[in-house]
Design a protein around this motif. Structure first.
Motif, PDB file in Angstrom:
ATOM      1  N   ILE A 154      50.680  52.021 -25.100  1.00 24.76           N
ATOM      2  CA  ILE A 154      49.252  51.708 -25.038  1.00 24.76           C
ATOM      3  C   ILE A 154      49.103  50.379 -24.315  1.00 24.76           C
ATOM      4  O   ILE A 154      50.081  49.661 -24.084  1.00 24.76           O
ATOM      5  CB  ILE A 154      48.609  51.640 -26.441  1.00 24.76           C
ATOM      6  N   THR A 155      47.892  50.017 -23.962  1.00 25.05           N
ATOM      7  CA  THR A 155      47.648  48.768 -23.253  1.00 25.05           C
ATOM      8  C   THR A 155      47.147  47.705 -24.219  1.00 25.05           C
ATOM      9  O   THR A 155      46.814  47.996 -25.377  1.00 25.05           O
ATOM     10  CB  THR A 155      46.623  48.966 -22.131  1.00 25.05           C
ATOM     11  N   SER A 169      51.789  55.781 -34.769  1.00 27.47           N
ATOM     12  CA  SER A 169      52.752  54.822 -34.238  1.00 27.47           C
ATOM     13  C   SER A 169      52.594  54.764 -32.728  1.00 27.47           C
ATOM     14  O   SER A 169      52.502  55.808 -32.065  1.00 27.47           O
ATOM     15  CB  SER A 169      54.186  55.222 -34.617  1.00 27.47           C
ATOM     16  N   ARG A 170      52.543  53.548 -32.178  1.00 28.26           N
ATOM     17  CA  ARG A 170      52.412  53.348 -30.740  1.00 28.26           C
ATOM     18  C   ARG A 170      53.313  52.195 -30.306  1.00 28.26           C
ATOM     19  O   ARG A 170      53.734  51.374 -31.118  1.00 28.26           O
ATOM     20  CB  ARG A 170      50.952  53.052 -30.356  1.00 28.26           C
ATOM     21  N   TYR A 171      53.538  52.161 -28.990  1.00 29.91           N
ATOM     22  CA  TYR A 171      54.362  51.088 -28.439  1.00 29.91           C
ATOM     23  C   TYR A 171      53.464  50.084 -27.740  1.00 29.91           C
ATOM     24  O   TYR A 171      52.694  50.441 -26.827  1.00 29.91           O
ATOM     25  CB  TYR A 171      55.398  51.646 -27.467  1.00 29.91           C
ATOM     26  N   ASN A 216      53.351  50.413 -36.411  1.00 25.16           N
ATOM     27  CA  ASN A 216      53.008  51.546 -37.278  1.00 25.16           C
ATOM     28  C   ASN A 216      51.717  51.191 -37.997  1.00 25.16           C
ATOM     29  O   ASN A 216      51.682  50.255 -38.809  1.00 25.16           O
ATOM     30  CB  ASN A 216      54.129  51.808 -38.276  1.00 25.16           C
ATOM     31  N   VAL A 217      50.673  51.917 -37.676  1.00 24.43           N
ATOM     32  CA  VAL A 217      49.320  51.559 -38.079  1.00 24.43           C
ATOM     33  C   VAL A 217      48.814  52.526 -39.144  1.00 24.43           C
ATOM     34  O   VAL A 217      49.063  53.733 -39.077  1.00 24.43           O
ATOM     35  CB  VAL A 217      48.362  51.564 -36.865  1.00 24.43           C
ATOM     36  N   PHE A 246      42.394  48.444 -40.117  1.00 29.51           N
ATOM     37  CA  PHE A 246      43.764  48.917 -39.961  1.00 29.51           C
ATOM     38  C   PHE A 246      44.729  47.823 -40.399  1.00 29.51           C
ATOM     39  O   PHE A 246      44.437  46.630 -40.322  1.00 29.51           O
ATOM     40  CB  PHE A 246      44.056  49.353 -38.519  1.00 29.51           C
ATOM     41  N   THR A 247      45.850  48.263 -40.912  1.00 29.55           N
ATOM     42  CA  THR A 247      46.937  47.378 -41.298  1.00 29.55           C
ATOM     43  C   THR A 247      48.234  47.915 -40.684  1.00 29.55           C
ATOM     44  O   THR A 247      48.250  49.004 -40.091  1.00 29.55           O
ATOM     45  CB  THR A 247      47.083  47.294 -42.825  1.00 29.55           C
ATOM     46  N   PHE A 248      49.316  47.159 -40.871  1.00 26.73           N
ATOM     47  CA  PHE A 248      50.600  47.520 -40.280  1.00 26.73           C
ATOM     48  C   PHE A 248      51.629  47.737 -41.370  1.00 26.73           C
ATOM     49  O   PHE A 248      51.663  47.013 -42.371  1.00 26.73           O
ATOM     50  CB  PHE A 248      51.089  46.418 -39.340  1.00 26.73           C
ATOM     51  N   LYS A 249      52.471  48.738 -41.157  1.00 29.36           N
ATOM     52  CA  LYS A 249      53.630  48.943 -42.014  1.00 29.36           C
ATOM     53  C   LYS A 249      54.752  48.015 -41.551  1.00 29.36           C
ATOM     54  O   LYS A 249      55.006  47.896 -40.350  1.00 29.36           O
ATOM     55  CB  LYS A 249      54.116  50.393 -41.956  1.00 29.36           C
ATOM     56  N   THR A 250      55.417  47.377 -42.503  1.00 27.14           N
ATOM     57  CA  THR A 250      56.497  46.456 -42.168  1.00 27.14           C
ATOM     58  C   THR A 250      57.744  46.814 -42.976  1.00 27.14           C
ATOM     59  O   THR A 250      57.703  47.678 -43.860  1.00 27.14           O
ATOM     60  CB  THR A 250      56.080  45.002 -42.463  1.00 27.14           C
TER      61      THR A 250
END
Length: 700
Positions: A154-155, A169-171, A216-217, A246-250
């Protein structure tokens, strides 16, 4: 001191300038280059002045290369170059390779290049060329790239609201700490859905601005308020209510290591110098290193000297995995002391100090510190630090270098688990695998079964069926209780002329008396009288009132019920021929029976006969007293043993039908009242639906 303050206020501007300088030294040239970060596997670059209009007659080339086994994919976050014939004046051109041997991939201008479009190279080297001529409008472009194995690139301009999946999940490419957007929120509360995804990832510390990485969102319901924080050189803004966040998985290695809680003791904290002084009241103040605990009330640690050789050192007693640091200033209103920039050094047991470096560079990484003396600022280490000793070296500060600190991280993997014996281990495992095959394969099955959708469906079904079964059982119990109560209800009190409860006719039989008779003709049933009753009738003289009383259980026949030709009496004949009647002068017309000679119950009627007994009604004519030629026996019995004989003449008459001419039909007077009747009125008639009374001759 003032110079340090100014550098702290403009630290982000300085940071962006360093990034552009670093990028230009390794892969760009020309006067038309904008914001550029070229990482080892991904990066981001823009046209000059983006998102404003690019200038006339500029040019820029970016040379990008990755590992030889990889290819490069490009994705456009924004593209607006003024259109011209064959893109002759202004354009963006991509080439496979670098140098004279390169080959063109494509030439682009206008606004038709879609954001979803992905361009892939044929080699691991690409040259990107931007040329601008004389033009009127055009914002320019923003392009992100990565290696071809990160196809979900993604940008830096993609927002959380652009995705509808609850989890994805995105890069993220390198270089997403851009001035072209903003974020609201922080971890762990979450970020507003309008925030830029990759910039929020940098703020949260899950990806590096110089390396990029995978995020990972998780999308969830929004909150009313998003706070403002500073972390990893990214400032989040205050945000209002939103529909989602949104939050992130860690990996979970972001716990505190003990500065605030006291796990790290005072003896494990050291400093290069300590600020000491006497205030105007004469009180002595010492701001020692043991005071450098985050969120602890009171004064912080402060260095006595104001130079870049000052440090605060923390001993963790053993090697830890350190993933971040949180700092604040003095937190005292009257002392605005804080550190605005610092370096991090680390070492192991008996090793040398190492300065934390920028990713893919030999430059020391300068961490942005605090912008005031009270707000907390977080910086994450990507990659993490593996060390026992941590040293914080202030390079910029306000008035005095003062700090309160907390370290983030976790325990590393145990060496015994990481270093397994090489030779003896495989034979032992090979001998133990066979007998434990069933066990090792069974455990995953149990775990998988515990999370299958079928189990959840069964649980949901049980949650529905259990209440329903409880309701059904409760209703059944209520029905049983009501039925028992109905059967055990109190029976009504019976009247003196009522039938026993168990002998009462059903509701249909009770309704028959209101229906028309099947046969209006009088039946031929005759009534038979006993000899005792006949003798008493003969002995009566004159017009005396007949004193009789109906049997206690005798009831009138139901009108309209057809009878039979059989002669019957509803009363059992008396066994005592001397039974008599009570004195008519001392009792009413319908005197009660004497209990000792009275038979309590009448004989049961034949099955084909009407249900109730037929009252005997006689017509007494007003003729002179004489002998009875045909005396009809009465069906009423006196209770007295002796009594006067009947006075008056009794003659038999034919029964009157409903249409008969006689208008003198009479019925018995009420019980308990004595009424004097004239000879003409002393008439007792049989109802029209009752057959003639048999004569005395028939009885005899």
């Amino acid at each position: 001191m003032e110079a340090g303050t100014v550098r702290g206020k403009h630290s982000r501007t300085t940071f962006l300038y360093v990034v552009a300088t670093l990028s230009s030294a390794i892969g760009q040239k020309g006067d038309g280059c904008g914001y550029t970060v070229l990482g080892p596997e991904s990066g981001t670059f823009t046209s000059i002045n983006y998102p404003q209009t690019y200038p006339n007659n500029t040019v820029c080339e970016w040379e990008i290369w990755v590992k030889p086994s990889q290819r490069i994919i490009f994705k456009f976050g924004d593209f607006d170059i003024e259109n011209s014939t064959s893109c002759h004046l202004s354009y963006l051109r991509l080439y496979n390779g670098i140098g004279p041997s390169r080959s063109e991939i494509g030439k682009y201008c206008g606004t038709g290049l879609q954001r979803e479009k992905v361009i892939e190279s044929e080699s691991n080297e690409v040259t990107v060329q931007f040329m601008s001529g004389i033009h009127i409008s055009g914002r320019g472009f923003l392009v992100s790239y990565s290696t071809s194995n990160e196809a979900d690139l993604i940008t830096c301009l993609d927002k959380g609201s652009h995705f509808s999946e609850p989890e994805f999940s995105r890069y993220c490419p390198a270089g997403c700490l851009t001035p072209f957007g903003d974020i609201s929120g922080t971890i762990p509360h979450g970020y507003r859905d309008s925030s830029l995804l990759c910039m929020a990832g940098v703020h949260a510390g899950v990806v590096s601005n110089f390396l990029g990485g995978r995020i990972n969102v998780v999308i969830s319901k929004g909150i009313p308020y998003y706070e403002s924080t500073l972390a990893n050189n990214v400032s989040s803004k205050l945000g209002p209510l939103s529909a989602s966040l949104f939050t992130f998985k860690t990996n979970g290695c972001y716990g505190t290591l003990g500065m605030e809680s006291g796990v790290i003791r005072d003896s494990q904290i050291n400093a290069s110098s300590v600020l000491q002084w006497h205030d105007p009241s004469g009180q002595f103040h010492v701001w020692g290193p043991e005071r450098a605990r985050l969120k602890k009330p009171g004064s912080p640690w402060a260095a006595f000297h104001t130079d870049e050789s000052q440090w605060l050192q923390i001993d963790l007693k053993k090697e830890k995995k350190i993933t971040g640091i949180i700092t604040t200033g003095s937190t005292l209103g009257e002392y605005a002391f804080y550190v605005s920039a610092y370096r991090i050094l680390s070492r192991d047991e008996g090793g040398d100090w190492k300065v934390y470096k920028e990713a893919n560079s030999d430059l020391d990484k300068i961490f942005q510190g605090n912008a005031n003396n009270y707000q907390e600022v977080r910086n994450n280490f990507i990659p993490p630090i593996m060390a026992r000793y941590i040293q914080i070296n202030p390079v910029q500060w306000h008035q005095k270098a003062a700090l309160k600190v907390e370290l983030l991280g976790c325990q590393p993997f145990q060496p015994s688990l990481a270093r397994a014996p090489a030779q003896p281990r495989p034979p032992v495992l090979s001998t133990e695998i066979t007998p434990k095959t069933d066990t090792t394969t069974f455990i995953p099955d149990v775990k998988n079964n515990s999370v299958t959708p079928n189990v959840s469906k069964d649980v949901a079904l049980a949650a529905v069926l259990v209440p329903v079964l409880v309701m059904v059982l409760t209703a059944f119990i209520l029905v049983l209780v009501c039925g028992w109560h109905w059967r055990s209800r109190k029976k009504p009190v019976e009247g003196p002329y009522s039938l026993p409860y168990w002998d009462r006719a059903g509701w249909w039989k009770g309704m028959k008396q209101f229906l028309p008779a099947k046969n209006a003709e009088p039946d031929d049933t005759t009534v038979r009288y006993t000899s005792t009753e006949m003798n008493r009738l003969r002995a009566r003289n004159g017009n005396a009132v007949i004193q009789t009383e109906p049997a206690e259980y005798a009831q009138p026949l139901v009108a309209g019920v057809s009878g039979t030709s059989r002669q019957r009496s509803t009363f059992k004949p008396e066994e005592d021929s001397e039974a008599g009647y009570s004195d008519p002068d001392t009792r009413g017309h319908y005197d009660a029976l004497v209990p000792e000679i009275y038979h309590a119950y009448a004989e049961p009627l034949p099955a084909s006969s009407p249900e109730y007994a037929t009252p005997i009604i006689m017509e007494i004519s007003a003729h002179p007293t004489g002998t009875l030629g045909s005396v009809a026996a009465s069906s009423f019995k006196s209770a007295a043993s002796t009594g006067p004989s009947l006075v008056g003449n009794v003659s038999t008459t034919s029964p009157q039908t409903e249409g008969g001419p006689s208008g003198q039909t009479r019925y018995d007077t009420p019980k308990g009242k004595v009424v004097a009747l004239s000879a003409e009125e002393q008439v007792y008639q049989v109802p029209s639906n009752v057959s003639q009374i048999s004569r005395a001759a028939d009885v005899e």
